[in-house]
Design a protein around this motif. Structure first.
Motif, PDB file in Angstrom:
ATOM      1  N   ALA A 177       5.480  27.729  55.196  1.00 30.95           N
ATOM      2  CA  ALA A 177       4.277  26.913  54.940  1.00 30.95           C
ATOM      3  C   ALA A 177       3.372  27.581  53.901  1.00 30.95           C
ATOM      4  N   LYS A 178       4.007  28.086  52.829  1.00 30.50           N
ATOM      5  CA  LYS A 178       3.242  28.743  51.771  1.00 30.50           C
ATOM      6  C   LYS A 178       3.729  28.273  50.399  1.00 30.50           C
ATOM      7  N   TRP A 179       2.800  28.262  49.445  1.00 34.69           N
ATOM      8  CA  TRP A 179       3.133  27.947  48.063  1.00 34.69           C
ATOM      9  C   TRP A 179       3.778  29.168  47.414  1.00 34.69           C
ATOM     10  N   VAL A 180       4.792  28.929  46.599  1.00 35.32           N
ATOM     11  CA  VAL A 180       5.580  30.010  46.013  1.00 35.32           C
ATOM     12  C   VAL A 180       5.023  30.400  44.647  1.00 35.32           C
ATOM     13  N   LEU A 181       4.774  31.686  44.467  1.00 36.99           N
ATOM     14  CA  LEU A 181       4.290  32.213  43.190  1.00 36.99           C
ATOM     15  C   LEU A 181       5.261  33.268  42.671  1.00 36.99           C
ATOM     16  N   GLY A 182       5.278  33.460  41.361  1.00 34.06           N
ATOM     17  CA  GLY A 182       6.017  34.553  40.759  1.00 34.06           C
ATOM     18  C   GLY A 182       7.520  34.432  40.771  1.00 34.06           C
ATOM     19  N   SER A 183       8.054  33.230  40.952  1.00 32.56           N
ATOM     20  CA  SER A 183       9.510  33.109  41.068  1.00 32.56           C
ATOM     21  C   SER A 183      10.193  33.175  39.712  1.00 32.56           C
ATOM     22  N   ALA A 184      11.432  33.697  39.719  1.00 29.55           N
ATOM     23  CA  ALA A 184      12.226  33.740  38.494  1.00 29.55           C
ATOM     24  C   ALA A 184      12.553  32.333  38.021  1.00 29.55           C
ATOM     25  N   GLY A 185      12.754  31.408  38.961  1.00 27.78           N
ATOM     26  CA  GLY A 185      13.059  30.028  38.605  1.00 27.78           C
ATOM     27  C   GLY A 185      11.929  29.379  37.830  1.00 27.78           C
ATOM     28  N   PHE A 186      10.697  29.676  38.196  1.00 26.52           N
ATOM     29  CA  PHE A 186       9.543  29.134  37.489  1.00 26.52           C
ATOM     30  C   PHE A 186       9.537  29.627  36.048  1.00 26.52           C
ATOM     31  N   ARG A 187       9.777  30.932  35.866  1.00 28.09           N
ATOM     32  CA  ARG A 187       9.806  31.492  34.505  1.00 28.09           C
ATOM     33  C   ARG A 187      10.962  30.905  33.704  1.00 28.09           C
ATOM     34  N   ASP A 188      12.108  30.738  34.355  1.00 29.59           N
ATOM     35  CA  ASP A 188      13.264  30.210  33.633  1.00 29.59           C
ATOM     36  C   ASP A 188      13.030  28.766  33.183  1.00 29.59           C
ATOM     37  N   ALA A 189      12.353  27.991  34.024  1.00 29.53           N
ATOM     38  CA  ALA A 189      12.050  26.606  33.645  1.00 29.53           C
ATOM     39  C   ALA A 189      11.140  26.579  32.420  1.00 29.53           C
ATOM     40  N   LEU A 190      10.125  27.421  32.417  1.00 31.48           N
ATOM     41  CA  LEU A 190       9.257  27.528  31.240  1.00 31.48           C
ATOM     42  C   LEU A 190      10.032  28.087  30.047  1.00 31.48           C
ATOM     43  N   GLY A 191      10.990  28.976  30.313  1.00 22.57           N
ATOM     44  CA  GLY A 191      11.806  29.530  29.239  1.00 22.57           C
ATOM     45  C   GLY A 191      12.670  28.482  28.569  1.00 22.57           C
ATOM     46  N   PHE A 192      13.183  27.512  29.351  1.00 25.06           N
ATOM     47  CA  PHE A 192      13.958  26.409  28.773  1.00 25.06           C
ATOM     48  C   PHE A 192      13.090  25.623  27.803  1.00 25.06           C
ATOM     49  N   LEU A 193      11.852  25.348  28.204  1.00 26.56           N
ATOM     50  CA  LEU A 193      10.918  24.638  27.332  1.00 26.56           C
ATOM     51  C   LEU A 193      10.625  25.447  26.081  1.00 26.56           C
ATOM     52  N   ARG A 194      10.453  26.768  26.240  1.00 26.69           N
ATOM     53  CA  ARG A 194      10.191  27.637  25.093  1.00 26.69           C
ATOM     54  C   ARG A 194      11.338  27.592  24.094  1.00 26.69           C
ATOM     55  N   THR A 195      12.579  27.536  24.609  1.00 28.37           N
ATOM     56  CA  THR A 195      13.741  27.465  23.721  1.00 28.37           C
ATOM     57  C   THR A 195      13.734  26.171  22.919  1.00 28.37           C
ATOM     58  N   LEU A 196      13.395  25.060  23.572  1.00 27.64           N
ATOM     59  CA  LEU A 196      13.325  23.784  22.855  1.00 27.64           C
ATOM     60  C   LEU A 196      12.338  23.862  21.693  1.00 27.64           C
ATOM     61  N   ILE A 197      11.205  24.530  21.927  1.00 22.28           N
ATOM     62  CA  ILE A 197      10.180  24.642  20.892  1.00 22.28           C
ATOM     63  C   ILE A 197      10.631  25.599  19.792  1.00 22.28           C
ATOM     64  N   ASP A 198      11.086  26.782  20.194  1.00 18.90           N
ATOM     65  CA  ASP A 198      11.444  27.808  19.206  1.00 18.90           C
ATOM     66  C   ASP A 198      12.569  27.352  18.284  1.00 18.90           C
ATOM     67  N   GLU A 199      13.536  26.609  18.830  1.00 21.82           N
ATOM     68  CA  GLU A 199      14.686  26.193  18.030  1.00 21.82           C
ATOM     69  C   GLU A 199      14.514  24.787  17.448  1.00 21.82           C
ATOM     70  N   ILE A 219      -6.634  27.585  44.258  1.00 24.13           N
ATOM     71  CA  ILE A 219      -6.610  26.237  44.844  1.00 24.13           C
ATOM     72  C   ILE A 219      -6.362  26.281  46.341  1.00 24.13           C
ATOM     73  N   VAL A 220      -5.351  27.034  46.770  1.00 19.81           N
ATOM     74  CA  VAL A 220      -4.913  26.964  48.173  1.00 19.81           C
ATOM     75  C   VAL A 220      -5.364  28.152  49.007  1.00 19.81           C
ATOM     76  N   GLY A 221      -5.832  29.218  48.372  1.00 18.75           N
ATOM     77  CA  GLY A 221      -6.231  30.407  49.099  1.00 18.75           C
ATOM     78  C   GLY A 221      -5.126  31.438  49.155  1.00 18.75           C
ATOM     79  N   ALA A 222      -5.486  32.705  49.065  1.00 18.24           N
ATOM     80  CA  ALA A 222      -4.495  33.794  49.040  1.00 18.24           C
ATOM     81  C   ALA A 222      -3.624  33.816  50.287  1.00 18.24           C
ATOM     82  N   GLU A 223      -4.158  33.339  51.405  1.00 18.91           N
ATOM     83  CA  GLU A 223      -3.396  33.354  52.650  1.00 18.91           C
ATOM     84  C   GLU A 223      -2.311  32.283  52.699  1.00 18.91           C
ATOM     85  N   ASN A 224      -2.326  31.377  51.721  1.00 20.71           N
ATOM     86  CA  ASN A 224      -1.355  30.274  51.722  1.00 20.71           C
ATOM     87  C   ASN A 224      -0.348  30.362  50.586  1.00 20.71           C
TER      88      ASN A 224
END
Length: 463
Positions: free
Chosen positions: A244-266, A453-458
């Motif tokens: 019951a917590k929001w996920v922060l710092g995941s590799a998947g989140f960075r990779d998703a943004l990285g896919f977008l970065r590749t579209l822009i860079d290339e 938004i959700v609080g450090a405890e969440n």
């Protein structure tokens, strides 16, 4: 691909919005917002809904039901309140109406992603007692019921539509790039390789497009980012239901943004100005994709409604010229493919005049026959077993069975009050990457915003 369907024409466009035993009169939104104090007429049912510019599909659906309802109840009045606004503006204007007993509708058309936020704000009331005795409640998919159920276990809406997402591609553009007509990528790398092949070909088409940035609103979060995120190996997505917590710092989140970065860079996507144009979807549907100026588009199940005979840009040959590909997971692992499902429904505001009367009109709006007609006109996927069993529904579009089948492995956005704010933070992270930030910096800013938004405890940190 099967031949193009025959689309049943809708009712004539109406020049009136109020029905009372067959008579009609105009009642614009501005009049409601500025009305004076005093009690509302208990014999009037007011329904608010979103209208996209000149698109009157919802209005025609509600109009037909209102005529039927007023014929059966000549003493009652149905007021239609179309809110002509883009997605985010619609939510704001709808909430403004619901905030006051003077202006509140009796029924509102709600996106499942904003519903529980509106519940948390006190705009909507539970209708569990009303739906439990309704004959079609058992026909609704369980996942759709969960999307309208609050943390208190109460039901706050009747789901009507759903949708899934995939990659639409122009066969001619891919053929020029040396790609097969039945192209089906099995990883993100294969999508990028196809985009590079299109760029290097003679087609001059933009290789790939996904919605990104704050001007695109929820489309950016759901049809863009989350179609990537939920295909990564983390498995938890945005929210971990077990903890019951929001996920922060995941590799998947960075990779998703990285896919977008590749579209822009290339330079595999549209220029920044078009990416951040809130009206770019209209250009995509009416010119870029039909004219072979776009190779691949990550989008929803409904978009072929833009190419019917009565649409702004008829494209009768689209079933032959367009292909569909499942969105693959990042490396082809897990389920192999991913899609996000959403949907809209009807809810009863807290300031309803007569909730039983409002629900009575709601059941007229969502009869089996009415929803079959609405699905065909609106080109959406139904959440109802009774509607899905009707042959007219099953055959209305070459793509309906394909997109309906995707529901079996679909993900839904976290049905939590905080999600709309989290979604805005996703859009900001995407826009930061579009304008030059690294995926790591954009993720750090997202993490900080969500923690506020959700609080450090969440929240929980992933490596």
């Amino acid at each position: 691909m099967p031949p193009a369907p025959t689309i049943r024409p809708g009712a004539d466009r109406r020049t009136f919005l109020r029905f009372t035993a067959g008579a009609a009169a105009l009642l614009p939104l501005s009049a409601l917002a500025g009305c004076s104090g005093g009690s509302r007429d208990p014999g009037t049912i007011r329904i608010a809904f979103q209208q996209f510019g000149s698109n009157t599909i919802k209005q025609e659906w509600i109009t037909r039901a209102a005529q039927q309802f007023s014929a059966q109840n000549p003493e009652l009045v149905v007021d239609l309140v179309p809110i002509v606004a883009a997605e985010n503006d619609y939510f704001t204007k709808n909430e403004l109406l619901m905030s006051s007993p003077r202006t509140s509708p009796d029924l509102v058309y709600e996106d499942s992603f904003i519903l529980l936020s509106d519940v948390g704000a006190g705009y909507l009331q539970p209708i569990t007692d009303l739906v439990e005795g309704w004959e079609h409640w058992g026909d609704i998919a369980d996942a759709s019921k969960e999307a309208v159920t609050g943390e208190d276990g109460e039901v706050y809406g009747v789901p009507i539509t759903t949708d899934t997402r995939a990659i639409w591609f122009h066969r001619g553009v891919l053929e020029q790039a040396g790609l097969p007509a039945d192209w089906q990528p099995t990883s993100w790398d294969e999508i990028l390789d196809a985009a590079r092949a299109i760029k290097e070909s003679d087609s001059e088409a933009t290789p790939f497009f996904l919605f990104a940035g704050t001007p695109q609103g929820e489309k950016a979060s759901m049809q863009g980012f989350e179609m990537l995120l939920y295909g990564t190996g983390d498995g938890t997505g945005l929210y971990d239901a077990d903890s019951a917590k929001w996920v922060l710092g995941s590799a998947g989140f960075r990779d998703a943004l990285g896919f977008l970065r590749t579209l822009i860079d290339e330079e595999l996507t549209l220029p920044l100005g078009q990416l951040l144009d809130p009206n770019i979807s209209e250009q995509i549907y009416t010119s870029l994709l039909p004219d072979g100026k776009l190779g691949m588009l990550m989008d929803g199940s409904w978009i072929s409604q833009n190419w019917t005979e009565t649409a702004g840009r008829p494209w009768p040959t689209w079933p032959d010229e367009v292909g569909l590909a499942d969105m693959p997971t990042q490396d082809g692992g897990g389920t192999g493919t991913v899609t996000l499902a959403g949907g809209w429904g009807l809810s009863i505001p807290e300031h309803v005049t007569d909730r039983e009367l409002a629900f009575s009109f709601l059941t007229t709006l969502v009869s089996t026959e009415t929803l079959v007609d609405y699905a065909i006109a609106d080109n959406h996927i139904t959440v109802r077993e009774d509607v899905a069993a009707v042959e007219e529904y099953l055959s209305y579009s070459p793509a309906v069975e394909y997109f309906t089948a995707l529901l079996e492995t679909s993900y839904y956005r976290p049905a939590l009050p905080a999600y709309p704010e989290v979604s805005s933070a996703i859009q900001e992270a995407m826009e930061a990457v579009l304008t030059g930030a690294t995926p790591e910096a954009a993720q750090a800013a997202y993490d900080a915003t969500v923690r506020d938004i959700v609080g450090a405890e969440n929240v929980q940190e992933e490596s």
